[in-house]
Scaffold this active site. Structure first.
Site, short mmCIF file in Angstrom:
data_model
loop_
_atom_site.label_atom_id
_atom_site.label_comp_id
_atom_site.label_asym_id
_atom_site.label_seq_id
_atom_site.Cartn_x
_atom_site.Cartn_y
_atom_site.Cartn_z
N TYR A 70 -2.43 -1.48 10.30
CA TYR A 70 -2.27 -1.50 8.85
C TYR A 70 -0.93 -0.93 8.43
O TYR A 70 -0.22 -1.50 7.60
CB TYR A 70 -3.42 -0.70 8.22
N SER A 81 0.87 -1.17 0.00
CA SER A 81 0.00 0.00 0.00
C SER A 81 0.90 1.22 0.00
O SER A 81 2.08 1.13 0.38
CB SER A 81 -0.87 0.00 1.26
#
Length: 260
Positions: free
Chosen positions: A155, A142
């Site tokens: 995350y 990401s």
């Protein structure tokens, strides 16, 4: 990349993973799907991909928190598809909260699914790739594997770890015919970020579409969502002969987010 390669894509029953599976299927790859959905929906996806592209498509419901289920999935791909030539570690979950309010059980789940599962799949699939002298490992990291945002401790940590794992595996496999790279999408309109769009819309008192525009405006200079089709095409390139010397990279696909 010749037809007949076999690709295992975790978290591929929806979103980015399904987009990648569709791209690889269109190039003649046999596919092992993995993820959660209603059994009827999974069978619809499996059969439609197989029929549309004339390939073999299997499904395995391994829980990415459970190493023994991951091992069984890789073994089934090897036994029924002839090996794992292309491994895409895409499974992921998200939770947002300030760190002092972040549920420890959500931290554990995010690290297990977004990071540890990639170790377990690579650990099991890499020996077969080495034996063949060819393999492609693509980790869906990401933009948050490269930069941080508030309220996403699990995350951010998992995706930064995944970028580090990518580099480490690339060094171990350099010159072997196996490459390992990470793709780092910015805002991509999938089920994973819909809750964040909805929260933004509610906070601003606007509709969901305007919430999406405001979310983009905060981080992504292009003010356009990345598409799953674009990510699928990037994975195809990384699997091509042209990308044989691209390894250990973390490629942003983020509309300029990390250029700021």
């Amino acid at each position: 990349m010749e037809k007949g390669k076999c690709a295992l894509i975790t978290g591929s029953t929806s979103g980015i993973g399904l987009g990648i599976a569709r791209a690889l299927a269109a190039r003649g790859c046999n596919i092992m799907l993995n993820g959660f959905a209603a059994p009827t929906e999974i069978e619809r996806l499996r059969s439609s991909l197989a029929e549309e592209h004339g390939i073999t498509v299997l499904y395995h419901g391994a829980d990415m928190r459970r190493p023994e289920e991951i091992a069984a999935m890789v073994a089934e791909a090897e036994g029924r598809l002839g090996g794992v030539d292309i491994l895409v570690n895409n499974a992921g979950i998200q939770h947002t909260a300030p760190i002092e309010e972040f549920p420890p059980e959500m931290w554990d789940a995010i690290i297990a699914i977004n990071l540890s599962s990639a170790f377990h799949t690579i650990h099991r699939a890499l020996p077969g790739m080495r034996q063949k002298g060819w393999g492609r490992i693509v980790n869906t990291a990401s933009v948050h594997g490269l930069v941080a945002s508030a309220n996403k401790a699990g995350y951010i940590s998992a995706k930064h770890g995944l970028v580090g794992l990518t580099k480490e595996v690339a060094l171990e496999t350099a010159g072997s015919g196996v490459t390992c790279n990470a793709i780092c999408p910015g805002w991509t309109r999938t089920e994973l970020i819909e809750p964040q769009i909805a929260a933004k819309a509610e906070a601003l008192g606007v509709d969901v579409e305007e919430g999406g525009r405001q979310l983009l405006a905060e981080k992504q200079p292009s003010r356009q969502f990345v598409t799953v089709e674009q990510l699928g095409q990037l994975v195809l390139f990384l699997c091509s002969d042209a990308a044989a010397q691209i390894t250990g990279t973390a490629i942003p696909v983020d509309g300029g987010w990390t250029a700021q």
